[in-house]
Enzyme design. Structure first.
Site, PDB file in Angstrom:
ATOM      1  N   GLN B 202       0.874  -1.172   0.000  1.00 33.43           N
ATOM      2  CA  GLN B 202       0.000   0.000   0.000  1.00 33.43           C
ATOM      3  C   GLN B 202       0.909   1.217   0.000  1.00 33.43           C
ATOM      4  O   GLN B 202       1.518   1.548   1.006  1.00 33.43           O
ATOM      5  CB  GLN B 202      -0.916  -0.039   1.225  1.00 33.43           C
ATOM      6  CG  GLN B 202      -1.755  -1.313   1.301  1.00 33.43           C
ATOM      7  CD  GLN B 202      -2.794  -1.407   0.197  1.00 33.43           C
ATOM      8  OE1 GLN B 202      -3.663  -0.546   0.078  1.00 33.43           O
ATOM      9  NE2 GLN B 202      -2.711  -2.435  -0.646  1.00 33.43           N
ATOM     10  N   ALA B 243     -11.912   2.782   3.867  1.00 31.26           N
ATOM     11  CA  ALA B 243     -10.918   1.906   3.244  1.00 31.26           C
ATOM     12  C   ALA B 243     -10.076   2.667   2.218  1.00 31.26           C
ATOM     13  O   ALA B 243     -10.347   3.835   1.911  1.00 31.26           O
ATOM     14  CB  ALA B 243     -11.617   0.716   2.602  1.00 31.26           C
ATOM     15  N   HIS B 244      -9.092   1.986   1.670  1.00 30.34           N
ATOM     16  CA  HIS B 244      -8.148   2.644   0.760  1.00 30.34           C
ATOM     17  C   HIS B 244      -8.833   3.176  -0.504  1.00 30.34           C
ATOM     18  O   HIS B 244      -9.702   2.558  -1.056  1.00 30.34           O
ATOM     19  CB  HIS B 244      -6.972   1.741   0.391  1.00 30.34           C
ATOM     20  CG  HIS B 244      -7.303   0.373  -0.110  1.00 30.34           C
ATOM     21  ND1 HIS B 244      -6.329  -0.551  -0.374  1.00 30.34           N
ATOM     22  CD2 HIS B 244      -8.474  -0.233  -0.376  1.00 30.34           C
ATOM     23  CE1 HIS B 244      -6.895  -1.662  -0.797  1.00 30.34           C
ATOM     24  NE2 HIS B 244      -8.185  -1.496  -0.810  1.00 30.34           N
ATOM     25  N   ASN B 245      -8.365   4.368  -0.874  1.00 28.55           N
ATOM     26  CA  ASN B 245      -8.786   5.000  -2.117  1.00 28.55           C
ATOM     27  C   ASN B 245     -10.241   5.459  -2.147  1.00 28.55           C
ATOM     28  O   ASN B 245     -10.775   5.778  -3.210  1.00 28.55           O
ATOM     29  CB  ASN B 245      -8.473   4.089  -3.325  1.00 28.55           C
ATOM     30  CG  ASN B 245      -6.989   3.806  -3.419  1.00 28.55           C
ATOM     31  OD1 ASN B 245      -6.525   2.717  -3.089  1.00 28.55           O
ATOM     32  ND2 ASN B 245      -6.241   4.811  -3.794  1.00 28.55           N
TER      33      ASN B 245
END
Lengths: 338, 338, 338
Positions: B202, B243-245
């Site tokens: 990540q 969460a990511h993005n």
């Protein structure tokens, strides 16, 4: 477990300490607890749920706590209890290693000059105690706890480690708070003002009654104006969110991951299942049970058990049925027309 | 509250500071805020929701902020506001005790030699600041905050206590982050490779816009490649998972315990109810409201309010009805055949 | 990202390191990763999902990892992979900045005299390590980690920052734990005894297998008597609650905000969607997928995908249909009568 000191008890000694009748050999010695199926001859087990009675016959446990009705024909050493689970709880506490926190303030702790720490209290390494806070007799703060300003930690209360009390938090006596819990952070108060959010200052505090337990990473926000309140003996599991100005009645137990929105009042002796949600500004009366993952959307005025949701299905069946949920009202209307 | 210094204001002074019309005695002095039912003669209360108008008659509050239409016949001192809740928010901020963090770096903090801390910033006890990070003017880090490597904390931003910025996190100006929040931890990226999971590195960061608020124990993951983004004035309650993005539009407010899966985009001025879930890789347009505990399973392209779930029932009724949910599709098919 | 050191690789070097066939110019140099649409000529991108094939034509990425079937007619430099996502994971790890923790114990850490820290291990600033705990070779504890008594941290395991291991926690090798995680707090064991709750001592531990990953603010409780167990290569996202005596099988991956109640056993290679709930004392077999926000209320004995809940609707339609849910059983009974 190597390195931990173990205590040992004879069956007769346990019977006496716990006030239970003994059947079998009073000299049987046990040094730890175990499950009915896993315990060896030097371990204490219990049989509370009659469903597991079949496990008793094959158990190698040195001593078993059980109801008289459940031990018919069992030849081993038994402590007879009307409530074996509660009796086991008392027995197991005898074996629990005592915490090793020494009274006194660890040299790495940072304590404000205006804070009062009782001489019998233990403040562990890397704790921070803010201005005007008071730590009571026999209280214990494990490593990394942060107590903000104007907080009170009652006598015999234990913050296991890395607990944060933000500000204006009052913990009663014999409260147990697990790591990562955050008590007294700002409630979520915002007002739209000229197309921007304006923060509504959160000026209340949090009051936690005696004998409460607060789980790991649980959050309890300070009130907006009045306080957020947990009455005595409230038991909260991990990762619960208690919003500002909630009041939870005495002896209520709440399982993990429950979300309780602002200004809601929950009664006494309630049981809230895991991951349930409770909306804000409602009241739940005493002795209400809510099943897991239920959303409580309105006040509950009758004791009893409440639920929402749909049953578990294989996803293919679920998709077919769930699609029909969208058509329910139309279906009902068609049906009435006929 | 003993030990905290209290400010006091006359009604006339409040009217002037807040730009509100006054009705009643300008010399009435208030020293704190209160609810309509709980406030005494030295407290300021507000009446925003007309439903509570009946409480006004019995209120002992020294000064009340209210709409003109709601105070007909009330003899007390009133500050007239078209939006009493927003006016109260501004008033209450006058009473809020100012934080006592002093500019400068506490001697117990551990600051990397390559980090830049503005001379006006406050770094509290037992903070850690990693290599290459920058702390802006007037920023304040309460006790126990950890700022990893290559992070930026904007001017006037406040990390209350025990906040963790893991790596490559950029906080804007006047951001407020509550204890236990973790910003910039790895997103959940794994790829199955020869029957084992392989971690997908990540490498993105997190960008938080100006005037955002991040609740206690909320987590916002760093992006996998690009960044996770909160635009300005986003308000997140406690225990939210971003969460990511994910990208969250300006002025969106999200209640506690909401879970937002990866790469989803949420619009501006949205309101997401508590414990809702939002699946990954979808888009929600501006001005969408989602009710509590709803699961958003697909993109939403029209402003409005959205829901899922079933109503609350006593468990016995619920079980009977829920069992029928399994039979819905078969029932519909049978019905059409007829 | 200024200040971080960047590595750079030629395409030919990547092909060799990753064991992939190269099509195009082996001297193309890339210094970082990017998305297909965002990457520039010095970045490496990937195309795993054929749905995004259209993005390839316009990509400016210097090198792309893709399946041979997906790069027909694309003139750029390509690394051919049968599983581009797994290949990307391996490639990206080459670019990942290595952590800067130095072996040795930071002078601000507080380490009990009876704890054993391997000479190769790194213990960061403001960590606490309790009596009898063991930190293995190459293990790394980032800032603010607390390791309680009688814990083991295996070789190569990394606690990113502010992780808490409470007591009797055994982490395997190459485990990665993110900030705010609490492992080994007391399980939620209480017994009603004379109208008060009595705490049931939690005496078991937690065992985490090799290669597990534990997300930010996730909680894993210690067992009541036996241990709570995660087998090897279990991957947990953020804010998951794992109650006492749960056992999770190898290679199972669980998305954020899932709540798992006590004594439940989950099989190997399961995939649990975000915010799902799993009740206690049940068994889920291997290779089960549970969709987001599903409540698993009973054991699952067949591999496959499982769901619960209702579809997302605009709230007006939802209210009409949800009201009918209350009437389902009555409706079915009426219908059968006909």
């Amino acid at each position: 477990m190597s390195g931990e000191r173990r205590l040992s008890f004879r069956a007769g000694e346990l019977a006496e300490r716990l006030g239970l009748a003994l059947r079998g050999d009073p000299s049987t010695r046990v040094t730890w607890v175990g499950t009915l199926t896993g315990a060896g001859p030097d371990q204490l087990a219990f049989l509370a749920n009659p469903r597991y009675r079949a496990q008793l016959a094959g158990s190698r446990a040195g001593v078993v706590i059980a109801r008289e009705a459940d031990v018919d024909g069992y030849p081993g050493t038994v402590l007879l209890a009307s409530d074996p689970y509660a009796a086991y709880a008392r027995a197991a506490s005898l074996f629990q290693p005592t915490a090793t926190l020494q009274p006194g303030i660890h040299p790495t702790a940072v304590v404000d000059v205006s804070a009062q720490v009782h001489a019998d209290a233990a403040v562990g390494p890397l704790c921070v105690i803010g201005a005007g806070s008071v730590i009571g007799a026999g209280a214990a703060l494990g490593p990394g706890c942060i107590v903000g300003e104007h907080c009170t930690v009652g006598a015999g209360t234990r913050l296991v480690a890395r607990v944060t009390l933000v500000a204006r938090v009052r913990l009663g006596e014999r409260v147990l708070v697990h790591p990562g819990a955050v008590i007294g952070a700002d409630g979520f108060g915002i007002a739209m003002d000229a197309d921007m959010w304006r923060k509504v200052p959160q000026l209340g505090g949090v009051i936690i009654g005696d004998d409460c337990e607060i789980g790991a990473n649980t959050t309890i926000d300070r009130g907006a104006i009045d306080d957020t309140v947990l009455e005595e003996d409230v038991r909260l599991d991990n990762q619960i969110q208690v919003a500002h100005n909630v009041r939870i009645g005495a002896h209520t137990a709440i399982a993990g991951c429950v979300a309780i929105a602002g200004s809601t009042r929950i009664g006494r002796y309630c049981l809230i299942g895991g991951a349930a949600g409770i909306v804000g500004h409602i009241e739940i009366c005493d002795r209400v049970t809510v099943t897991a993952m239920t959303l409580v959307t309105h006040s509950i005025r009758e004791p009893g058990e409440y639920s929402s949701g749909t049953p578990l299905m294989d996803s293919r069946s679920w998709r077919r049925n769930a699609a029909r949920f969208r058509q329910l009202d139309a279906h009902f209307r068609r049906n009435r027309e006929r």
